[in-house]
Design a protein around this motif. Structure first.
Motif, mmCIF file in Angstrom:
data_model
loop_
_atom_site.group_PDB
_atom_site.id
_atom_site.type_symbol
_atom_site.label_atom_id
_atom_site.label_comp_id
_atom_site.label_asym_id
_atom_site.label_seq_id
_atom_site.Cartn_x
_atom_site.Cartn_y
_atom_site.Cartn_z
ATOM 1 N N MET A 152 8.793 58.040 63.822
ATOM 2 C CA MET A 152 9.137 57.051 62.804
ATOM 3 C C MET A 152 8.541 55.683 63.139
ATOM 4 S SD MET A 152 10.577 56.712 59.979
ATOM 5 C CE MET A 152 11.510 55.734 58.898
ATOM 6 N N ARG A 153 8.587 55.351 64.427
ATOM 7 C CA ARG A 153 8.047 54.050 64.838
ATOM 8 C C ARG A 153 6.550 53.974 64.561
ATOM 9 N NH1 ARG A 153 9.885 51.925 70.412
ATOM 10 N NH2 ARG A 153 10.206 49.977 69.313
ATOM 11 N N LEU A 154 5.858 55.113 64.708
ATOM 12 C CA LEU A 154 4.424 55.151 64.437
ATOM 13 C C LEU A 154 4.154 54.894 62.958
ATOM 14 C CD1 LEU A 154 1.522 55.683 65.355
ATOM 15 C CD2 LEU A 154 1.917 58.110 64.883
ATOM 16 N N ILE A 155 4.967 55.470 62.098
ATOM 17 C CA ILE A 155 4.791 55.265 60.650
ATOM 18 C C ILE A 155 5.018 53.800 60.297
ATOM 19 C CG2 ILE A 155 5.758 55.812 58.384
ATOM 20 C CD1 ILE A 155 6.299 58.643 59.477
ATOM 21 N N VAL A 156 6.062 53.208 60.878
ATOM 22 C CA VAL A 156 6.341 51.791 60.628
ATOM 23 C C VAL A 156 5.195 50.931 61.143
ATOM 24 C CG1 VAL A 156 7.878 49.871 61.227
ATOM 25 C CG2 VAL A 156 8.844 52.088 60.587
ATOM 26 N N ARG A 157 4.688 51.269 62.296
ATOM 27 C CA ARG A 157 3.572 50.505 62.875
ATOM 28 C C ARG A 157 2.316 50.619 62.006
ATOM 29 N NH1 ARG A 157 1.463 47.053 66.021
ATOM 30 N NH2 ARG A 157 -0.078 47.555 67.590
ATOM 31 N N LEU A 158 2.023 51.822 61.550
ATOM 32 C CA LEU A 158 0.860 52.023 60.676
ATOM 33 C C LEU A 158 1.038 51.287 59.349
ATOM 34 C CD1 LEU A 158 0.063 55.802 61.292
ATOM 35 C CD2 LEU A 158 -1.277 53.815 62.047
ATOM 36 N N TYR A 159 2.262 51.323 58.825
ATOM 37 C CA TYR A 159 2.536 50.605 57.583
ATOM 38 C C TYR A 159 2.346 49.094 57.778
ATOM 39 C CZ TYR A 159 5.013 48.441 53.767
ATOM 40 O OH TYR A 159 5.340 47.630 52.698
ATOM 41 N N ASP A 160 2.865 48.580 58.892
ATOM 42 C CA ASP A 160 2.693 47.146 59.171
ATOM 43 C C ASP A 160 1.210 46.788 59.316
ATOM 44 O OD1 ASP A 160 5.387 46.590 59.027
ATOM 45 O OD2 ASP A 160 5.706 46.609 61.189
ATOM 46 N N LEU A 161 0.450 47.664 59.954
ATOM 47 C CA LEU A 161 -0.997 47.436 60.070
ATOM 48 C C LEU A 161 -1.654 47.394 58.695
ATOM 49 C CD1 LEU A 161 -1.983 49.604 63.170
ATOM 50 C CD2 LEU A 161 -2.146 47.115 62.948
ATOM 51 N N LEU A 162 -1.239 48.296 57.808
ATOM 52 C CA LEU A 162 -1.759 48.292 56.438
ATOM 53 C C LEU A 162 -1.422 46.977 55.739
ATOM 54 C CD1 LEU A 162 -2.985 49.724 53.900
ATOM 55 C CD2 LEU A 162 -0.640 50.486 53.411
ATOM 56 N N LEU A 163 -0.168 46.569 55.827
ATOM 57 C CA LEU A 163 0.279 45.351 55.159
ATOM 58 C C LEU A 163 -0.467 44.127 55.673
ATOM 59 C CD1 LEU A 163 2.582 44.167 53.206
ATOM 60 C CD2 LEU A 163 3.649 43.505 55.350
ATOM 61 N N TYR A 164 -0.549 43.981 56.994
ATOM 62 C CA TYR A 164 -1.228 42.815 57.556
ATOM 63 C C TYR A 164 -2.742 42.909 57.391
ATOM 64 C CZ TYR A 164 3.240 41.251 59.283
ATOM 65 O OH TYR A 164 4.539 40.824 59.357
ATOM 66 N N GLY A 165 -3.270 44.123 57.366
ATOM 67 C CA GLY A 165 -4.698 44.299 57.073
ATOM 68 C C GLY A 165 -5.027 43.856 55.661
ATOM 69 N N MET A 166 -4.160 44.217 54.715
ATOM 70 C CA MET A 166 -4.352 43.776 53.333
ATOM 71 C C MET A 166 -4.305 42.253 53.249
ATOM 72 S SD MET A 166 -2.049 46.706 51.423
ATOM 73 C CE MET A 166 -1.952 45.874 49.854
ATOM 74 N N ALA A 167 -3.358 41.652 53.964
ATOM 75 C CA ALA A 167 -3.242 40.187 53.964
ATOM 76 C C ALA A 167 -4.473 39.541 54.585
ATOM 77 C CB ALA A 167 -1.978 39.763 54.711
ATOM 78 N N LEU A 168 -5.013 40.148 55.631
ATOM 79 C CA LEU A 168 -6.213 39.617 56.277
ATOM 80 C C LEU A 168 -7.418 39.685 55.338
ATOM 81 C CD1 LEU A 168 -7.385 38.481 58.903
ATOM 82 C CD2 LEU A 168 -7.898 40.836 59.567
ATOM 83 N N VAL A 169 -7.556 40.792 54.628
ATOM 84 C CA VAL A 169 -8.647 40.903 53.647
ATOM 85 C C VAL A 169 -8.466 39.853 52.545
ATOM 86 C CG1 VAL A 169 -9.697 42.387 51.896
ATOM 87 C CG2 VAL A 169 -9.120 43.325 54.135
ATOM 88 N N ALA A 170 -7.226 39.632 52.115
ATOM 89 C CA ALA A 170 -6.957 38.611 51.095
ATOM 90 C C ALA A 170 -7.338 37.225 51.610
ATOM 91 C CB ALA A 170 -5.487 38.647 50.682
ATOM 92 N N ALA A 171 -7.014 36.942 52.874
ATOM 93 C CA ALA A 171 -7.358 35.639 53.456
ATOM 94 C C ALA A 171 -8.872 35.473 53.564
ATOM 95 C CB ALA A 171 -6.704 35.494 54.828
ATOM 96 N N ALA A 172 -9.556 36.524 53.999
ATOM 97 C CA ALA A 172 -11.018 36.464 54.087
ATOM 98 C C ALA A 172 -11.635 36.284 52.703
ATOM 99 C CB ALA A 172 -11.559 37.730 54.759
ATOM 100 N N THR A 173 -11.033 36.906 51.714
ATOM 101 C CA THR A 173 -11.525 36.763 50.339
ATOM 102 C C THR A 173 -11.357 35.333 49.855
ATOM 103 O OG1 THR A 173 -10.948 39.065 49.922
ATOM 104 C CG2 THR A 173 -11.347 37.689 47.995
ATOM 105 N N LEU A 174 -10.276 34.687 50.248
ATOM 106 C CA LEU A 174 -10.073 33.288 49.883
ATOM 107 C C LEU A 174 -11.178 32.416 50.478
ATOM 108 C CD1 LEU A 174 -8.307 31.141 48.521
ATOM 109 C CD2 LEU A 174 -6.987 31.019 50.635
ATOM 110 N N VAL A 175 -11.552 32.701 51.708
ATOM 111 C CA VAL A 175 -12.661 31.968 52.330
ATOM 112 C C VAL A 175 -13.951 32.230 51.560
ATOM 113 C CG1 VAL A 175 -14.070 31.750 54.416
ATOM 114 C CG2 VAL A 175 -11.579 31.923 54.611
#
Length: 168
Positions: A1-24
């Motif tokens: 379960m912890r792995l799924i949560v970790r992967l989900y968090d990576l997805l969420l923060y990865g999406m946010a990082l792509v959004a931030a790079a897109t803003l730049v």
């Protein structure tokens, strides 16, 4: 379960990082386009198109992170006036409504994406761009937003703090 949560968090923060790079990228493309125009040079057609696509991706990929961080726009005038117990109920009901709306939009976004794939649709402006590459962001982003809103429905944290005007 912890792995799924970790992967989900990576997805969420990865999406946010792509959004931030897109803003730049949006800043760079707009400044470049304006500079080129001021120098009397015709800006590249793909600069404008990439800025348009960037606005969509930035919005869709950054929205789930904003939900998690309570960075989305919401007004707490009503919830701040409610007593604690009622505020918790109202906040969870509002979050549940947000889950429902997000899931409906994810469903219709998935239908749109599948239609684009089935029809082999292309966006034909500055260059040929498969339309599904744009619409894939709808089901992904709205599903992740539904998950984030569900955390406010079922988790210990509330979406509304009851502190209207304090954080502005």
């Amino acid at each position: 379960m912890r792995l799924i949560v970790r992967l989900y968090d990576l997805l969420l923060y990865g999406m946010a990082l792509v959004a931030a790079a897109t803003l730049v990228w949006l800043m760079v493309s707009v400044v470049t386009s304006v500079a080129m125009r001021n120098l009397g040079v015709q800006p590249f057609a793909w600069l404008f198109t990439s800025a348009e696509y960037g606005l969509l991706y930035m919005t869709m990929l950054g929205a789930p992170w904003l939900v998690r961080e309570k960075g989305h726009v919401h007004i707490e005038l009503v919830t701040a006036a409610l007593p604690g117990g009622l505020r918790r109920i109202v906040s969870r009901l509002i979050a549940a409504a947000c889950v429902a709306v997000s899931l409906i939009l994810a469903w219709y976004g998935l239908e749109l994406f599948l239609t684009n794939v089935e029809r082999n649709d292309y966006d034909v402006r500055a260059y040929f761009f498969p339309r599904w590459m744009l619409t894939i962001s709808f089901p992904i982003a709205f599903t992740v937003m539904a998950i984030e809103f569900a955390r406010f429905v079922f988790g210990p944290q509330l979406m509304h703090s009851g502190e209207a005007g304090i954080h502005e």
